[in-house]
Design an enzyme around this catalytic site. Structure first.
Site, PDB file in Angstrom:
ATOM      1  N   THR A 487     -13.663  13.278  33.055  1.00 22.61           N
ATOM      2  CA  THR A 487     -12.814  12.590  32.085  1.00 22.61           C
ATOM      3  C   THR A 487     -12.222  11.300  32.643  1.00 22.61           C
ATOM      4  O   THR A 487     -11.759  10.461  31.879  1.00 22.61           O
ATOM      5  CB  THR A 487     -11.668  13.527  31.687  1.00 22.61           C
ATOM      6  OG1 THR A 487     -11.186  14.145  32.885  1.00 22.61           O
ATOM      7  CG2 THR A 487     -12.159  14.611  30.756  1.00 22.61           C
ATOM      8  N   ILE A 649      -2.400   4.092  25.536  1.00 22.96           N
ATOM      9  CA  ILE A 649      -3.691   4.273  26.188  1.00 22.96           C
ATOM     10  C   ILE A 649      -3.588   3.768  27.626  1.00 22.96           C
ATOM     11  O   ILE A 649      -3.184   2.645  27.884  1.00 22.96           O
ATOM     12  CB  ILE A 649      -4.790   3.530  25.405  1.00 22.96           C
ATOM     13  CG1 ILE A 649      -4.899   4.101  23.983  1.00 22.96           C
ATOM     14  CG2 ILE A 649      -6.131   3.609  26.133  1.00 22.96           C
ATOM     15  CD1 ILE A 649      -5.141   5.596  23.903  1.00 22.96           C
ATOM     16  N   LYS A 653     -11.151   1.741  28.820  1.00 23.31           N
ATOM     17  CA  LYS A 653     -12.565   2.064  29.011  1.00 23.31           C
ATOM     18  C   LYS A 653     -12.806   3.572  29.066  1.00 23.31           C
ATOM     19  O   LYS A 653     -13.653   4.104  28.345  1.00 23.31           O
ATOM     20  CB  LYS A 653     -13.079   1.400  30.287  1.00 23.31           C
ATOM     21  CG  LYS A 653     -14.584   1.510  30.449  1.00 23.31           C
ATOM     22  CD  LYS A 653     -15.075   0.641  31.598  1.00 23.31           C
ATOM     23  CE  LYS A 653     -16.596   0.575  31.576  1.00 23.31           C
ATOM     24  NZ  LYS A 653     -17.102  -0.362  32.586  1.00 23.31           N
ATOM     25  N   THR A 654     -12.039   4.257  29.920  1.00 25.93           N
ATOM     26  CA  THR A 654     -12.261   5.702  30.026  1.00 25.93           C
ATOM     27  C   THR A 654     -11.815   6.407  28.740  1.00 25.93           C
ATOM     28  O   THR A 654     -12.421   7.392  28.325  1.00 25.93           O
ATOM     29  CB  THR A 654     -11.528   6.303  31.240  1.00 25.93           C
ATOM     30  OG1 THR A 654     -10.160   5.892  31.212  1.00 25.93           O
ATOM     31  CG2 THR A 654     -12.153   5.852  32.544  1.00 25.93           C
ATOM     32  N   GLU A 725      -9.712  15.414  23.491  1.00 22.50           N
ATOM     33  CA  GLU A 725     -10.231  16.254  22.419  1.00 22.50           C
ATOM     34  C   GLU A 725     -10.185  15.657  21.022  1.00 22.50           C
ATOM     35  O   GLU A 725     -11.014  15.984  20.178  1.00 22.50           O
ATOM     36  CB  GLU A 725      -9.497  17.611  22.450  1.00 22.50           C
ATOM     37  CG  GLU A 725     -10.028  18.462  23.581  1.00 22.50           C
ATOM     38  CD  GLU A 725      -9.118  19.603  23.995  1.00 22.50           C
ATOM     39  OE1 GLU A 725      -7.942  19.334  24.305  1.00 22.50           O
ATOM     40  OE2 GLU A 725      -9.574  20.739  24.016  1.00 22.50           O
TER      41      GLU A 725
HETATM   42 MO1  MOS Z   1     -10.481  21.887  26.909  1.00 21.89          MO
HETATM   43  S1  MOS Z   1     -11.514  23.123  25.612  1.00 21.89           S
HETATM   44  O1  MOS Z   1      -8.897  22.476  26.711  1.00 21.89           O
HETATM   45  O2  MOS Z   1     -11.094  22.147  28.448  1.00 21.89           O
END
Ligand code: MOS
Length: 761
Positions: A487, A649, A653-654, A725
């Protein structure tokens, strides 16, 4: 207002030039290590005299192991042992010992514990050999005899067995059941819709397979490289399951090749590899095969019913949303599926329900935006269906019922810039040009449709601690037992520290992925930036305090009596804004004070308590275009605009990568991904990447991500909310709604595969 839109092809500031700002689209600091192979994954760490373990899995879904014949396997040259429930090292028996930090209510699965088979694919033996090849060959020779019992893996055939989930003290709480009188309001309303939606099973399939390399030291200390989303969680699991002192075990996960929730709980290769080490007194590695990646948890199949009712002008009168999902016989895996329907739109009458059906399956496990992926899909397709009933533009229906108040929680949002997402997203997409009638756009042979949906997710913050150490050579080493599952944690944490301290990014080293580092929560629930990022900032502010205190004490100090808000940390200096002569390099300050290093820490407590006064969340508006070939049943998603409100933010980019990755998975869930069971065998059948479909480049076209202005100091001291998410939520609904607009047909089951999309004959 200017939207933040990342042009990913534009050159970004090379790492280390000048001071870095928060928000700046900095490239990954671990990028070079990753693309050159310097980043080692769990199965890639070397060890002297390493033993290889290969797992044998059950072929039945339920019953008992009558006998396991390991003789032939043990005769294979190089094989050292075959572990089963009969000869494995001692482990605890009580379910409590197996409860990891994220365990749902119930009693967790205990690998190789006894003769009971609880699901198809359960590990039943571990072959240990000098080489991987010998272990794999021998694993084929293990003969297991079963006493097979009837099983049930079919959710839709078992809905009548649905029961309330057992609540957890910490974690899942059952949804509040009713506000107002939803059924009566539905009965009395002018316009209504009522539909059932089903969604199939999905498996995570990260690139890196689950693996553990257990390196045994001379003194018996275990250093374990393991794929997971929390080294601390896995260390505590290993020490409790095998009765080892925490100081005897170190778990490391410095690089994780994707996890998406599958690594929130320890997976079975971890205890199996530890068993191998305890049995042989040697270092052991166990790696799952791709097929075995389908044997430990998944996004559960879900059945949902939504009823909506409104006045003629679109004002919502009633929302009813009930869901039934699968769980195992062992634990009540619970997702937040229906709660979103009580948080998104203004409505006085809301009824929510959530039930589980126990099946002979492994316990499902969180998968990116667990619950919301299915729950918000159903709500947002239902809203589109209601818009059709009302003969109203679907975006206008959302705006008609817009609120920055969470009706079911009865709380105001700490921030909710969803209206800006709708406006800016619609503008970028060109939504105003959308013809209202279905089947009114065509491109050659294909029907064209435009659909939209809303996304919502939590703005979670857990607990965490970070330590920052400034050295005389100008290096700032910041650490926390956080994880980076792909991430961008390394990058964003280094960026936060560099920006706070006014140091070049190249001076900052962020250390994570080791259970001996300062305590951190799991990397899950999009919480890491708000949690670990806040701890990092806190540690840096504490470090600033200490530096200023040192500076004030210097003889003839130009900083005497000054407080933190009167000085700034920039370009590697402590200085007083507006008086250039009152400035000092941080390294000179350390030297002048006679310090070799200066250390500061910060412990962050969760924002949970603030949830009593505020509703917290991230939001998005997703617009998409599909092209449908009705003869072949194929759907191409040709264009997506995702407008996101996720607080401040940290790295454009990420963050953009997170959202576009989420959109890709949303398209995948809408059109491609499903794990099919043969219920006669109780077994997932398409357990490989040739038959479990994920999108390839040809399936993905234009994705545009934009972030609207939002900053939320209630969600976190950084103003950030987290972006892991929200990108996936609502995407499949937007695709479904676009398919309706293209074809005039509503598909209420995902994935919307060609057999469902094809023109009915
Ligand atoms: Mo995420 S499904 O809380 O790693």
């Amino acid at each position: 207002m200017t939207d933040l839109i990342a042009d990913l092809n534009a050159p970004t500031a090379p790492v280390g030039t000048g001071t870095v700002r928060l928000g700046q689209p900095v490239s990954r600091v671990d990028g070079v290590a990753k693309v050159t192979g310097g980043a080692r994954y769990a199965a890639e760490h070397p060890a002297d005299g390493l033993v290889h373990g290969v797992v044998v899995n059950s072929t039945i879904a339920r019953g008992r192991i009558v006998s396991i014949d390991t003789r032939k396997a043990r005769e294979v040259p190089g094989v050292l042992a075959v572990l089963t429930h009969e000869n494995r090292p001692r482990m605890r028996s009580l379910g409590f010992a197996f409860k990891d930090l994220t365990a749902p209510a119930g009693s967790p699965f205990k690998p190789l514990h006894d003769d009971r088979v609880r699901y198809s694919g359960q590990p039943v033996a571990l072959v240990l050999a000098e080489t991987f090849e010998a272990a794999r060959a021998a694993s084929r020779l293990v003969r297991v005899r079963y006493d097979e019992r009837p099983h049930d893996t079919n959710l839709l055939a078992s809905l009548r067995r649905a029961h309330r989930p057992r609540p957890l003290k910490f974690g899942y709480k059952p949804p509040p059941s009713e506000k107002g009188d939803a059924r009566a309001a539905y009965g009395a309303a002018e316009v209504k819709m009522d539909a059932v939606y089903t969604a199939g099973v999905e498996h995570h399939n990260p690139m890196e397979m689950f693996a553990s390399t257990v390196i045994r030291g001379e003194d018996g200390h275990l250093t374990i490289y393991d794929k997971n989303q929390s080294s601390i969680n896995c260390r505590s699991y290993v020490s409790r399951v095998f009765g080892l002192k925490k100081s005897q075990v170190t778990v490391r996960n410095p690089y994780v090749g994707g996890a998406f929730g599958s690594g929130l709980r320890p997976q079975y290769q971890l205890p199996l590899a530890v068993m191998g080490t305890l049995y042989l007194g040697r270092s052991v590695r166990v790696v799952m095969t791709r097929q075995q990646m389908f044997t430990f948890g998944h996004r559960p199949e879900t059945w949902q019913r939504v009823r909506l009712a409104a006045d003629r002008d679109g004002t919502l009168r009633s929302i009813e949303h009930v869901a039934i999902a699968e769980t195992s016989r062992m634990e009540d895996y619970t997702e937040v599926v229906v709660n979103w329907s009580g948080k998104l739109y203004a409505c006085d009458n809301i009824r929510l329900g959530y039930r589980l059906v126990d099946l002979d399956q492994y316990t499902p496990i969180d998968m990116r935006a667990p619950g919301a992926v299915h729950g918000v899909h159903a709500l947002e397709v239902a809203m589109d269906e209601l818009a059709v009933e009302l003969d109203m533009d679907p975006l206008e229906l959302r705006l008609r019922n817009y609120t920055e108040y969470s009706p079911m929680e009865d709380l105001p949002y700490s921030s909710k810039e969803l209206r800006a997402c709708y406006t800016r997203g619609a503008e970028r997409f060109g939504w105003a040009e959308r013809p209202p009638r279905p089947r009114s756009m065509q491109d050659g042979h294909e029907l064209v449709g435009w659909g939209m949906a809303t996304g919502i997710w939590d703005a979670a913050q857990f607990y965490g601690r970070a330590t920052a150490v400034l050295h005389t050579d100008g290096r700032l080493v910041v650490s926390s037992a956080a994880s980076d599952i792909g991430t961008g944690t390394y990058t964003v944490m280094a960026q936060i520290a560099a920006a706070t301290m006014g140091l070049p990014l190249e001076n900052v080293i962020f250390q994570l992925g080791d259970s001996n580092l300062p305590l951190a929560s799991v990397e899950g629930g999009s919480s890491h930036v708000a949690t670990i990022g806040s701890a990092v900032e806190g540690a840096c502010v504490e470090l600033q305090q200490k530096l200023l205190r040192l500076a004030r004490r210097l003889p003839g100090s130009p900083f005497e009596h000054l407080t933190l808000d009167q000085v700034e940390f920039a370009d590697g200096h402590l200085r007083v804004p507006g008086s250039p002569e009152r400035s000092m390099r941080l390294v000179d300050l350390l030297a002048a004070a006679g310090e070799q290093r200066l250390e500061a820490s910060h412990t962050l407590v969760s924002n949970m308590l603030r949830k009593r006064k505020w509703a917290l969340g991230t939001h998005s508006a997703v617009f998409c275009e599909v092209k449908v070939d009705e003869d072949l049943g194929t759907v191409r998603v040709t264009r997506v605009v995702s407008a996101v409100a996720a607080g401040r933010i940290m790295n454009l980019k990420t963050a953009t990568s997170q959202i576009s990755g989420g959109v890709v998975w949303g398209i995948s869930g809408a059109l491609h991904e499903e794990t099919y069971s043969d219920h006669r065998l109780g077994r997932f059948m398409n357990h490989n990447l040739s038959e479990y479909h994920v999108p390839v480049n040809a399936d993905i076209a234009d994705i545009e991500v934009l972030f609207v202005d939002e900053e939320d100091r209630i969600a976190s001291r950084l103003g950030a909310k987290g972006v892991g998410e929200i990108g996936i939520v609502g995407v499949s609904a937007a695709v479904c709604n676009a398919i309706y607009h293209a074809t005039g047909r509503r598909i209420r089951s995902t994935p919307m595969t060609p057999d469902k999309v094809m023109r009915p004959w």
